[in-house]
Design an enzyme around this catalytic site. Structure first.
Site, PDB file in Angstrom:
ATOM      1  N   GLN A   1       0.793  -0.932  -0.037  1.00 54.03           N
ATOM      2  CA  GLN A   1       0.108  -0.055   0.380  1.00 54.03           C
ATOM      3  C   GLN A   1       1.238   0.860   0.119  1.00 54.03           C
ATOM      4  OE1 GLN A   1      -3.320  -0.182   2.265  1.00 54.03           O
ATOM      5  NE2 GLN A   1      -3.865   1.678   2.665  1.00 54.03           N
TER       6      GLN A   1
ATOM      7  N   GLN B   1       1.674 -11.387  10.468  1.00 50.44           N
ATOM      8  CA  GLN B   1       1.914  -9.958   9.751  1.00 50.44           C
ATOM      9  C   GLN B   1       0.880  -8.834  10.253  1.00 50.44           C
ATOM     10  OE1 GLN B   1       0.377  -8.686   5.909  1.00 50.44           O
ATOM     11  NE2 GLN B   1       2.237  -9.671   4.868  1.00 50.44           N
TER      12      GLN B   1
ATOM     13  N   ARG C   1      -9.325  -7.872   4.553  1.00 46.61           N
ATOM     14  CA  ARG C   1      -8.692  -7.125   5.269  1.00 46.61           C
ATOM     15  C   ARG C   1      -7.908  -5.641   5.282  1.00 46.61           C
ATOM     16  NH1 ARG C   1      -3.319  -6.069   4.356  1.00 46.61           N
ATOM     17  NH2 ARG C   1      -1.180  -6.644   5.429  1.00 46.61           N
TER      18      ARG C   1
ATOM     19  N   HIS D   1       0.467  -2.907  11.239  1.00 47.85           N
ATOM     20  CA  HIS D   1       1.641  -3.258  11.815  1.00 47.85           C
ATOM     21  C   HIS D   1       2.000  -3.223  13.236  1.00 47.85           C
ATOM     22  CE1 HIS D   1       1.707  -5.290   7.902  1.00 47.85           C
ATOM     23  NE2 HIS D   1       2.124  -3.968   7.039  1.00 47.85           N
TER      24      HIS D   1
ATOM     25  N   SER E   1       4.583  -6.274   2.581  1.00 46.77           N
ATOM     26  CA  SER E   1       2.755  -6.218   3.262  1.00 46.77           C
ATOM     27  C   SER E   1       2.050  -6.162   2.191  1.00 46.77           C
ATOM     28  CB  SER E   1       2.448  -4.751   3.854  1.00 46.77           C
ATOM     29  OG  SER E   1       1.435  -4.604   4.651  1.00 46.77           O
ATOM     30  N   LEU E   2       1.360  -5.959   2.393  1.00 45.04           N
ATOM     31  CA  LEU E   2       0.104  -6.544   0.947  1.00 45.04           C
ATOM     32  C   LEU E   2       0.979  -7.393   0.136  1.00 45.04           C
ATOM     33  CD1 LEU E   2      -2.167  -6.184  -0.181  1.00 45.04           C
ATOM     34  CD2 LEU E   2      -2.035  -3.601  -1.392  1.00 45.04           C
TER      35      LEU E   2
END
Length: 315
Positions: free
Chosen positions: A14, A253, A120, A204, A95-96
């Site tokens: 992102q 995560q 998510r 996160h 991440s994503l």
């Protein structure tokens, strides 16, 4: 087929999105159009219209951003696969981007991944009321120093490193007041630059626990198939090739820091000599360059990248 033994495919997260992304791929490659069609069928809304035309405010909504970047990344991957025999030895995502990486390995189907990342995004957005969380990028301090700053700034609230991006860049995340205290401490301790980020939620960190719990339920219905190659995961910065560990790592995560610096170093230790970034923007290429200049960075997000890649690889 082009030798894959020293190549990693990496997928952005992102923040890489922009209005217009993916359109030129869809205009030229039927494989890219098929990706968007499958994602739209899974999601039930016009993802192409959102990616190609915006509006930007809608594209930047987390629940939209995540499937949009996933679709563009996989579209770039499918276009490349259709024109070039290059296959990776390893994959990784920021991440994503780890979901895009898992689609690349065959562990997740595209439709499942699109539905999961949309949910998510919604869960992450809803985990903390708007305005109560924050994130800040700290440049020019070592990760250990930022860990110490967060511990000092917390004062009973949550603030912690969220993205360990390497090259002296650490993003911290948590309660807005605590993030601002950490930002000021970082300035006082000699950070080259501190930027509060315009984000919709504090990703996160421990405040994402409700999102992690919700994601665990979402993932229960998803099939994870064998991985064609190992994924260097955000949580462990090490290769995972065990399908049984995919879901637990994706759940963890959400709250854990993205260990991108260590992930790139792990790839180098494995023998990686080139990284192909697939998807919008060149964020990861820039980070990899700062972490280890021995890695050759290539990029695919438009038809000209797909067409030139075999030549750039010397294939």
């Amino acid at each position: 087929m082009t030798d894959r033994t020293r190549t990693a495919f990496v997928f952005p997260g992102q923040g890489s999105q922009y209005v217009g992304m993916g359109q030129s791929l869809c205009d030229k490659f039927p494989e890219a159009r098929a990706v968007f069609e499958e994602a739209e069928d899974a999601l039930g809304f016009g993802l192409r219209e959102l990616c190609f035309c915006g509006p930007e405010a809608d594209l930047n909504r987390t629940e939209n951003t995540q499937p949009a970047i996933l679709a563009v990344s996989v579209a770039a991957l499918r276009a490349l696969e259709s024109r070039c025999g290059l296959k990776p030895a390893w994959v990784a995502g920021h991440s994503l981007g780890e979901y895009s990486a898992l689609v690349c390995t065959g562990a997740l189907g595209l439709a499942d991944a699109a539905r999961v990342v949309r949910e998510r995004g919604r869960l992450m957005q809803q985990a903390v009321p708007e305005g109560e969380g924050g994130m800040a990028a700290i440049l020019g301090l070592e990760a250990a120093a930022v860990h110490g700053i967060c511990a000092e700034a917390a004062d009973g609230e949550v603030v912690a490193p969220a993205n360990l991006n390497g090259g002296g860049q650490v993003v911290v995340s948590g309660a807005r007041a605590a993030v601002r205290r950490a930002a000021q401490l970082a300035r006082d301790r000699g950070a080259r630059k501190v930027v509060e980020l315009a984000v919709s939620a504090p990703f996160h960190c421990a405040l994402m626990k409700p999102a992690a719990e919700g994601l665990r339920e979402v993932l229960e219905a998803v099939e994870v198939r064998p991985l064609s190659v190992g994924v260097v995961t955000n949580v462990e910065a090490a290769v995972n090739a065990d399908p049984a560990r995919v879901k637990p790592l994706l759940v963890e995560q959400v709250m854990a820091p993205v260990r991108w610096d260590e992930s790139v170093r792990a790839l180098v230790d494995l023998g990686c000599e080139r990284a192909v970034e697939l998807g919008p923007g060149r964020v990861l290429s820039g980070l990899i360059r700062r972490i280890d200049r021995s890695v050759r960075n290539l990029h695919v997000e438009a038809p000209e990248n797909v067409d030139k890649l075999p030549t750039e690889l010397g294939a």
